[in-house]
Design a protein around this motif. Sequence first.
Motif, PDB file in Angstrom:
ATOM      1  N   GLN A  37       4.821   2.068  -6.965  1.00  0.00           N
ATOM      2  CA  GLN A  37       3.770   2.608  -6.106  1.00  0.00           C
ATOM      3  C   GLN A  37       2.855   3.478  -6.932  1.00  0.00           C
ATOM      4  O   GLN A  37       3.297   4.483  -7.513  1.00  0.00           O
ATOM      5  CB  GLN A  37       4.360   3.399  -4.936  1.00  0.00           C
ATOM      6  CG  GLN A  37       3.311   3.853  -3.936  1.00  0.00           C
ATOM      7  CD  GLN A  37       3.921   4.386  -2.675  1.00  0.00           C
ATOM      8  OE1 GLN A  37       5.053   4.873  -2.658  1.00  0.00           O
ATOM      9  NE2 GLN A  37       3.174   4.305  -1.576  1.00  0.00           N
ATOM     10  N   PRO A  39      -0.603   5.970  -7.125  1.00  0.00           N
ATOM     11  CA  PRO A  39      -1.200   6.948  -6.215  1.00  0.00           C
ATOM     12  C   PRO A  39      -2.247   6.315  -5.307  1.00  0.00           C
ATOM     13  O   PRO A  39      -3.133   5.600  -5.769  1.00  0.00           O
ATOM     14  CB  PRO A  39      -1.840   7.958  -7.167  1.00  0.00           C
ATOM     15  CG  PRO A  39      -1.059   7.841  -8.422  1.00  0.00           C
ATOM     16  CD  PRO A  39      -0.677   6.401  -8.531  1.00  0.00           C
ATOM     17  N   GLY A  40      -2.106   6.554  -4.014  1.00  0.00           N
ATOM     18  CA  GLY A  40      -3.070   6.053  -3.055  1.00  0.00           C
ATOM     19  C   GLY A  40      -2.956   4.579  -2.753  1.00  0.00           C
ATOM     20  O   GLY A  40      -3.801   4.030  -2.039  1.00  0.00           O
ATOM     21  N   GLN A  41      -1.929   3.931  -3.276  1.00  0.00           N
ATOM     22  CA  GLN A  41      -1.775   2.503  -3.044  1.00  0.00           C
ATOM     23  C   GLN A  41      -0.437   2.214  -2.374  1.00  0.00           C
ATOM     24  O   GLN A  41       0.466   3.038  -2.375  1.00  0.00           O
ATOM     25  CB  GLN A  41      -1.878   1.743  -4.364  1.00  0.00           C
ATOM     26  CG  GLN A  41      -3.221   1.873  -5.048  1.00  0.00           C
ATOM     27  CD  GLN A  41      -3.358   0.993  -6.249  1.00  0.00           C
ATOM     28  OE1 GLN A  41      -2.653  -0.014  -6.391  1.00  0.00           O
ATOM     29  NE2 GLN A  41      -4.260   1.334  -7.151  1.00  0.00           N
ATOM     30  N   GLU A  42      -0.336   1.038  -1.826  1.00  0.00           N
ATOM     31  CA  GLU A  42       0.916   0.630  -1.190  1.00  0.00           C
ATOM     32  C   GLU A  42       1.935   0.219  -2.255  1.00  0.00           C
ATOM     33  O   GLU A  42       1.587  -0.128  -3.374  1.00  0.00           O
ATOM     34  CB  GLU A  42       0.663  -0.544  -0.242  1.00  0.00           C
ATOM     35  CG  GLU A  42      -0.182  -0.193   0.959  1.00  0.00           C
ATOM     36  CD  GLU A  42      -0.267  -1.348   1.950  1.00  0.00           C
ATOM     37  OE1 GLU A  42      -0.883  -1.157   3.006  1.00  0.00           O
ATOM     38  OE2 GLU A  42       0.267  -2.425   1.645  1.00  0.00           O
ATOM     39  N   GLU A  86      -3.266   0.085 -15.454  1.00  0.00           N
ATOM     40  CA  GLU A  86      -2.978  -0.200 -14.044  1.00  0.00           C
ATOM     41  C   GLU A  86      -1.484  -0.348 -13.764  1.00  0.00           C
ATOM     42  O   GLU A  86      -1.085  -0.501 -12.611  1.00  0.00           O
ATOM     43  CB  GLU A  86      -3.720  -1.461 -13.583  1.00  0.00           C
ATOM     44  CG  GLU A  86      -3.563  -2.668 -14.488  1.00  0.00           C
ATOM     45  CD  GLU A  86      -4.720  -2.815 -15.459  1.00  0.00           C
ATOM     46  OE1 GLU A  86      -5.157  -1.797 -16.047  1.00  0.00           O
ATOM     47  OE2 GLU A  86      -5.178  -3.971 -15.641  1.00  0.00           O
TER      48      GLU A  86
END
Length: 121
Positions: A37, A39-42, A86
């Motif tokens: 996971q 930050p800010g993502q599923e 990423e």
Amino acid sequence: HVQLVESGGGSALAGGSHRLSCAASGYTFNTYSWFRQAPGQEREGVAAIDVDGRTDFSEFVKDRFTISKDNAKNSLYLQMNNLKPEDTALYYCAVRWSGTRCFASARGYNYNGQGTQVTVS
């Protein structure tokens, strides 16, 4: 009591390699996996390996990451090569008791650990 403890997180340079480990408690599971996971993502599945040695990888890490397990130590590993920024995320290992299909997913598993952070710059 099922316990999963991840280790090996840290910082890495883009293009470099890193290896994560996960020590599972004294149970034998059908499928072991990693999900992550950012930050800010599923949460998203990364890789999985089942009791027969079948593996599955997400399209984002296929050909760069490998998953393996040591049955004697009941430990799971994730070898990450050619890292990209990423790939930065909190990485979790997860297990499930049973199943007929090996799949990399953040869902469908019974237990997961607390996670270990990997930061790629």
